[in-house]
Motif scaffolding. Structure first.
Motif, PDB file in Angstrom:
ATOM      1  N   PRO A 126       0.833  -1.209   0.000  1.00  0.00           N
ATOM      2  CA  PRO A 126       0.000   0.000   0.000  1.00  0.00           C
ATOM      3  C   PRO A 126       0.868   1.260   0.000  1.00  0.00           C
ATOM      4  CG  PRO A 126       0.215  -0.829   2.221  1.00  0.00           C
ATOM      5  CD  PRO A 126       0.939  -1.811   1.338  1.00  0.00           C
ATOM      6  N   PRO A 127       0.357   2.384  -0.460  1.00  0.00           N
ATOM      7  CA  PRO A 127       1.103   3.645  -0.337  1.00  0.00           C
ATOM      8  C   PRO A 127       1.304   3.992   1.143  1.00  0.00           C
ATOM      9  CG  PRO A 127      -0.751   3.867  -1.861  1.00  0.00           C
ATOM     10  CD  PRO A 127      -0.933   2.562  -1.145  1.00  0.00           C
ATOM     11  N   THR A 128       2.489   4.469   1.476  1.00  0.00           N
ATOM     12  CA  THR A 128       2.794   4.881   2.849  1.00  0.00           C
ATOM     13  C   THR A 128       3.625   6.161   2.813  1.00  0.00           C
ATOM     14  OG1 THR A 128       4.936   3.765   3.058  1.00  0.00           O
ATOM     15  CG2 THR A 128       2.963   2.430   3.486  1.00  0.00           C
ATOM     16  N   PRO A 129       3.827   6.810   3.961  1.00  0.00           N
ATOM     17  CA  PRO A 129       4.695   7.995   4.002  1.00  0.00           C
ATOM     18  C   PRO A 129       6.141   7.708   3.610  1.00  0.00           C
ATOM     19  CG  PRO A 129       3.325   7.861   5.971  1.00  0.00           C
ATOM     20  CD  PRO A 129       3.151   6.571   5.247  1.00  0.00           C
ATOM     21  N   PHE A 130       6.524   6.426   3.577  1.00  0.00           N
ATOM     22  CA  PHE A 130       7.898   6.080   3.203  1.00  0.00           C
ATOM     23  C   PHE A 130       8.098   6.054   1.687  1.00  0.00           C
ATOM     24  CE2 PHE A 130       7.055   3.291   7.068  1.00  0.00           C
ATOM     25  CZ  PHE A 130       7.456   4.270   7.961  1.00  0.00           C
ATOM     26  N   ASN A 131       7.018   6.002   0.945  1.00  0.00           N
ATOM     27  CA  ASN A 131       7.106   5.850  -0.515  1.00  0.00           C
ATOM     28  C   ASN A 131       6.915   7.192  -1.192  1.00  0.00           C
ATOM     29  OD1 ASN A 131       5.336   3.052   0.429  1.00  0.00           O
ATOM     30  ND2 ASN A 131       7.408   2.891  -0.350  1.00  0.00           N
ATOM     31  N   VAL A 132       7.894   8.054  -0.991  1.00  0.00           N
ATOM     32  CA  VAL A 132       7.874   9.406  -1.536  1.00  0.00           C
ATOM     33  C   VAL A 132       9.263   9.748  -2.063  1.00  0.00           C
ATOM     34  CG1 VAL A 132       6.027  10.202   0.005  1.00  0.00           C
ATOM     35  CG2 VAL A 132       8.421  10.385   0.733  1.00  0.00           C
ATOM     36  N   GLU A 133       9.334  10.799  -2.861  1.00  0.00           N
ATOM     37  CA  GLU A 133      10.627  11.277  -3.336  1.00  0.00           C
ATOM     38  C   GLU A 133      11.390  11.879  -2.161  1.00  0.00           C
ATOM     39  OE1 GLU A 133      12.377  14.009  -7.010  1.00  0.00           O
ATOM     40  OE2 GLU A 133      10.235  13.562  -6.841  1.00  0.00           O
ATOM     41  N   ILE A 134      12.704  11.665  -2.120  1.00  0.00           N
ATOM     42  CA  ILE A 134      13.477  12.074  -0.948  1.00  0.00           C
ATOM     43  C   ILE A 134      14.440  13.213  -1.272  1.00  0.00           C
ATOM     44  CG2 ILE A 134      13.327   9.763   0.044  1.00  0.00           C
ATOM     45  CD1 ILE A 134      16.257   9.330  -0.794  1.00  0.00           C
ATOM     46  N   SER A 135      14.931  13.823  -0.217  1.00  0.00           N
ATOM     47  CA  SER A 135      15.977  14.837  -0.321  1.00  0.00           C
ATOM     48  C   SER A 135      17.323  14.177  -0.027  1.00  0.00           C
ATOM     49  CB  SER A 135      15.720  15.965   0.667  1.00  0.00           C
ATOM     50  OG  SER A 135      15.920  15.504   1.999  1.00  0.00           O
ATOM     51  N   ALA A 175       5.663   5.282  -8.406  1.00  0.00           N
ATOM     52  CA  ALA A 175       6.035   4.474  -7.242  1.00  0.00           C
ATOM     53  C   ALA A 175       5.438   5.017  -5.954  1.00  0.00           C
ATOM     54  CB  ALA A 175       7.560   4.406  -7.119  1.00  0.00           C
ATOM     55  N   GLU A 176       4.969   6.249  -5.954  1.00  0.00           N
ATOM     56  CA  GLU A 176       4.364   6.814  -4.744  1.00  0.00           C
ATOM     57  C   GLU A 176       2.996   6.193  -4.481  1.00  0.00           C
ATOM     58  OE1 GLU A 176       3.225  11.136  -2.723  1.00  0.00           O
ATOM     59  OE2 GLU A 176       4.318  11.037  -4.621  1.00  0.00           O
ATOM     60  N   LEU A 229       9.634  -0.771   2.032  1.00  0.00           N
ATOM     61  CA  LEU A 229      10.934  -0.446   2.602  1.00  0.00           C
ATOM     62  C   LEU A 229      11.830  -1.667   2.506  1.00  0.00           C
ATOM     63  CD1 LEU A 229      10.972  -0.551   6.500  1.00  0.00           C
ATOM     64  CD2 LEU A 229       9.112  -1.518   5.153  1.00  0.00           C
ATOM     65  N   VAL A 230      13.108  -1.453   2.800  1.00  0.00           N
ATOM     66  CA  VAL A 230      14.092  -2.535   2.816  1.00  0.00           C
ATOM     67  C   VAL A 230      14.450  -2.855   4.266  1.00  0.00           C
ATOM     68  CG1 VAL A 230      16.404  -3.269   2.111  1.00  0.00           C
ATOM     69  CG2 VAL A 230      15.021  -1.829   0.585  1.00  0.00           C
ATOM     70  N   HIS A 248      14.822   7.144  -3.489  1.00  0.00           N
ATOM     71  CA  HIS A 248      13.536   7.715  -3.862  1.00  0.00           C
ATOM     72  C   HIS A 248      12.446   6.651  -3.746  1.00  0.00           C
ATOM     73  CE1 HIS A 248      15.016  11.569  -5.021  1.00  0.00           C
ATOM     74  NE2 HIS A 248      15.793  11.096  -5.978  1.00  0.00           N
ATOM     75  N   TYR A 249      11.354   7.018  -3.072  1.00  0.00           N
ATOM     76  CA  TYR A 249      10.183   6.165  -2.868  1.00  0.00           C
ATOM     77  C   TYR A 249      10.462   4.980  -1.947  1.00  0.00           C
ATOM     78  CZ  TYR A 249       8.732   9.139  -6.670  1.00  0.00           C
ATOM     79  OH  TYR A 249       8.455  10.254  -7.430  1.00  0.00           O
TER      80      TYR A 249
END
Length: 473
Positions: A225-234, A366-367, A374-375, A404-405
């Protein structure tokens, strides 16, 4: 000049400013009894005498005809790679993790060999830390742990050369050169490899196709499912770490018939569930973890030797024992499939099954449609107490790669009777990462309480509470 494998080259191609592709280890030491405050300076002085590096520490990446190769750095400078730092006062674990967070956000210089070693002093009681940072194209987690152990000894009186000056026979750049194989031998080798790789590609593609309608314990791509971890990162990072007694994990495993690895996944699942509940962002579907599987035991080849499996973390289940049972069912099914495959087929299967991740990152899909969330990686370590020129190794923490994601990565490393949890994440995408340490502690106690296991002895309990408060800022 030595050509990189496609897997190793991928880590160079994937790297960006927001997505550094290096891994690291944070080791914390206690100086020998009776040594003064000058111990770290003496250690660095001894290390500084080893001005030449051996493979792979003397190699830098170069691009030739569209392919990456390792080339010896003729202008190798030890002073650039070996660095001496001191913590700001009061020099707690809090300050150490903040420093590691900043160091881990910085890219390695591709004009030089892709590694750095930071010796950090200023911890209470004269303790110091060593942060070893190496590019994933150079090593994988298992190789890095072996290299670190190779630079230490189980004898406190033994003095060894530093990491970069010790030959490591398991790395492909350090293997003895042999005569080039003949044409027929090369063709036979390619045919054999193809016979193993093609079925792996096929099974990986089939996992992607059947993910829409597969049921049961099987975890497949795109079921996450989509989660807050699956976003583009800095490019900013935050690191949090904590050690827990391995014996506690074994007791839980013995009481439930689960492996230590499954118990570890269940504890991570419990921590993730609480983290997302607190933020009111827990999805109804279970999170899916990608779990790397080391293949070093099946070959003498160096480089990255890894496949992967996908595991349901059953974060939709409130009962901790039922959650662990679901995880065991998921990993057992995945491991049974992998066990039947030859090594190259396992690698091809793993790479193919996550191949859509690249397209998802480029397009941003992927978002909303992550392959996995996650890994979570478990790296075996030394079982005996190790020493660095007499200094006792107390704690070992892995520092891995968010992408990313996949903004959060959890890596666990074993050492003696402890498991060191290393949480690394994008600082902006995963707020309050340090709370994961409390949630991990809660997840362990939750399983122990559900099983009616005896409480740890008061002395051990006191030590555990003391360490749990050591968080990143």
């Amino acid at each position: 000049m030595h050509a990189l494998s496609p897997t190793d080259s991928a880590f160079l191609w994937m790297e960006t400013r927001s997505q550094p592709m290096h891994v690291a280890g944070l080791n914390i030491f206690t100086p020998p009894h009776g040594s003064g405050p000058e111990f770290v300076h003496q250690l660095l002085a001894e290390w500084s005498q080893h001005v030449k590096a051996v493979a792979p520490f003397n190699l830098r990446p170069v691009l030739r005809m569209g392919l990456w190769h390792w080339e010896e750095d003729k202008e190798f400078e030890l002073d650039y790679h070996l660095r001496h730092l001191a913590l700001p006062q009061p020099g707690r674990i809090r300050e150490l993790l903040a420093m590691v967070s900043r160091l881990h956000a910085n890219l390695l210089d591709r004009n030089r060999p892709l590694w750095e070693i930071h010796v950090i002093e200023g911890l209470p009681g004269g303790r110091f830390a060593v942060y070893n940072k190496m590019h994933h194209a150079l090593i994988d987690g298992v190789t890095g742990a072996r290299m670190a152990a190779n630079s230490m000894s189980d004898n406190p009186s033994e003095l060894k050369a530093p990491l970069w000056a010790l030959p490591f026979k398991h790395h492909p750049t350090a293997q003895r050169k042999t005569a080039a194989p003949g044409l027929l031998e090369q063709l036979a080798s390619l045919a054999k490899a193809g016979k193993e790789i093609l079925p792996g590609v096929g099974s990986g593609l089939w996992d992607i196709v059947r993910s829409a309608y597969a049921e049961g314990a099987t975890a497949l791509p795109f079921q996450a499912p989509p989660t807050p971890f699956n976003v583009e990162i800095s490019g900013s990072r935050r690191f949090a770490s904590q050690s827990y007694s391995l014996s506690r994990f074994k007791r839980i495993g013995e009481a439930t018939g689960a492996t230590v690895n499954d118990v570890t996944l269940a504890i991570c699942a419990g921590a993730l569930r609480e983290y997302l509940l607190v933020q009111n962002k827990l999805p109804k579907k279970p999170l899916i973890a990608m779990v790397p599987v080391s293949l070093h035991g099946e070959t003498s080849a160096g480089g990255n030797q890894v496949s992967l499996l996908l595991a349901s973390l059953a974060t939709d289940v409130a009962d901790p024992l039922k959650r662990l049972q679901r995880i065991v069912e998921s990993t057992t099914e995945a491991k049974n499939r992998l066990t039947k495959m030859p090594r190259l087929q396992k690698m091809a299967h793993g790479i193919t099954s996550i191949a859509p991740l690249g397209a998802g990152i480029v397009t941003g899909t992927a978002e909303k449609h992550p392959l996995f969330n996650l890994v979570i990686s478990n790296v075996p370590g030394a079982r005996e107490t190790l020493y660095l020129n007499g200094a006792r190794l107390d704690e070992v923490y892995p520092v891995s790669i968010p992408t990313h994601y996949l903004a959060l990565n959890i890596t666990i490393s074993g050492y003696a009777d402890n498991l060191g949890f290393g949480y690394i994440a994008c600082r902006r995408s995963v707020p309050a990462l340090q709370r994961m340490l409390d949630y991990t502690h809660n997840a362990i106690e939750e399983l122990e309480a559900a099983l009616g296991l005896e409480e740890p002895k008061p002395k051990a309990r006191k030590a555990a509470r003391k360490t749990v408060r050591k968080k990143a800022p």
